[in-house]
Write an enzyme that holds these catalytic residues in place. Structure first.
Site, PDB file in Angstrom:
ATOM      1  CE  LYS A  20      -3.729   2.033   2.620  1.00  0.00           C
ATOM      2  NZ  LYS A  20      -4.732   2.018   3.933  1.00  0.00           N
ATOM      3  CB  SER A  96      -8.013   3.259   2.925  1.00  0.00           C
ATOM      4  OG  SER A  96      -7.128   2.862   4.064  1.00  0.00           O
ATOM      5  CB  SER A 120      -8.068   0.754   6.105  1.00  0.00           C
ATOM      6  OG  SER A 120      -9.006   1.945   6.139  1.00  0.00           O
TER       7      SER A 120
END
Length: 366
Positions: A20, A96, A120
């Site tokens: 990420k 997210s 997330s």
């Protein structure tokens, strides 16, 4: 598909890993899916979890896109790109850590790293039909991870199986040791969820042959609200200055501005809730090994539906409380009768991440 903000080939010839873009990789900027950080300098050092991945001979295949500034749960990002949900293209990928979940679901990575501040990892894992783990708070290093300070955020892995999640944890956490459990005592938390989701979970538990006991978590709703207050306060401290750039996307800018209204009194009250809710979970886990409940109260919205409610904070109703308390929580992919994605969440005692994943493995082999 806008899964990667940058494809790379770094490391050995082992497991393929996607990372990420809130996690530093030396020589690359960490932009967190935001135009406000588009001019950021390249990271000088790898995050500690990246160092561990490389030391294990893994190959990093790319940095993944996300809901801007990791401050949203749909995964929609019109600047860095919204990843297509590989299995259900009409649905949001979740956020997210949208790109990390999508990379695993699309078979582009053997496991991926995300972060989980208010669901997330678990939300996009559930939306994309893969496994995800939010470890015990503080167990996995956050050095080199944005934001620099958080009392609730965790680095966690995604994978297509519980076995691969365990492999990922062995790599990023040297203290992780697999374990087996023959007949875990399961406490099924009473919540209000879509009946189809409740039926899918009941079916999975019945098929496992494991006994479950219905239990109550009276503080769940208060813990959700307290978790929202604390993530808002901490995100404003870490990210609020970016509002001055005028380059933050409208949905996240609105949320950041609202976050700035959280008072010190709100935070103090939320800390009291944290203490009480943590004690409630600990007491409940004294009577059973793990707790189970849906990852989300309803099915993921379509991309069109999500654009009318870009915060979609209700998706995190059942996950955010365990960020507040710090307990490990995994999500196991299931299917409803309609074929829609369902997440089964498993919560365990602090430090018992291996137990949580052992139960996840057991429930996925039915």
């Amino acid at each position: 598909m806008s899964i990667f903000v940058r494809e790379v080939s770094l490391g050995g010839d082992g497991l393929r890993v996607a990372v990420k873009d809130t996690i530093d990789i030396a020589g690359l900027p960490t932009m967190a899916g935001s135009r406000a950080l588009a001019g950021a300098a390249s990271a000088a050092d790898h995050a500690e979890v990246v160092e561990r991945v490389l030391a294990a001979g893994c190959r990093i295949v790319g940095k993944t896109t996300l809901h801007e500034l990791a401050f949203g749960v749909t995964g929609i990002n019109d600047w860095s790109g919204t990843p297509e949900n590989p299995k259900w293209p009409q649905l949001v990928p979740g956020g997210s850590s949208s790109g990390s979940a999508a990379a695993v679901a699309a078979g582009l990575a053997d496991f991926a790293l995300g972060t989980d501040t208010g669901g997330s990892v678990r939300i996009p894992a559930a939306c994309c039909g893969v496994f995800g783990l939010k470890p015990t708070f503080g167990r996995v290093s956050r050095r080199g991870v944005m934001p620099a300070h958080s009392t609730i955020d965790c680095v966690g892995p995604f994978a297509a199986s519980a076995d691969m999640l365990m492999s990922a944890m062995e790599i990023i956490d040297p203290t992780f040791v697999r374990r087996k459990i023959e007949a875990p005592r399961i406490g099924r938390v009473a919540v209000k969820a879509n009946p189809s989701i409740e039926r899918a979970i009941a079916k999975a538990l019945a098929a496992s042959g494991l006994d479950s006991l219905d239990v109550e978590l009276a503080g769940l709703e208060a813990a959700f609200a307290a978790g929202v207050a604390i993530i808002n306060a901490e995100n404003f401290i870490g990210l609020g200055h970016l509002l001055k750039t005028g380059r933050v996307g409208a949905d996240v800018a609105r949320r950041l501005a609202q976050a700035g209204t959280v008072s010190a009194e709100d935070v103090a009250a939320s800390e009291h809730v944290r203490t009480d809710f943590t004690a409630e979970i600990d007491a409940l886990l004294g009577t059973c090994d793990v707790l189970v409940l849906p990852t989300m109260p309803d099915f993921p919205p379509t991309l069109l539906e999500a654009r009318t409610d870009l915060s979609a904070v209700g998706m995190t109703t059942f996950v955010r409380p365990f960020n507040l308390s710090g307990h490990p929580a995994a999500t196991v992919p299931l299917l409803a009768e309609s074929g829609a994605p369902v997440g089964l969440q498993i919560v365990g005692p602090k430090g018992e991440d291996a137990l949580v994943l052992a139960v996840a493995d057991r429930l996925s082999r039915i």
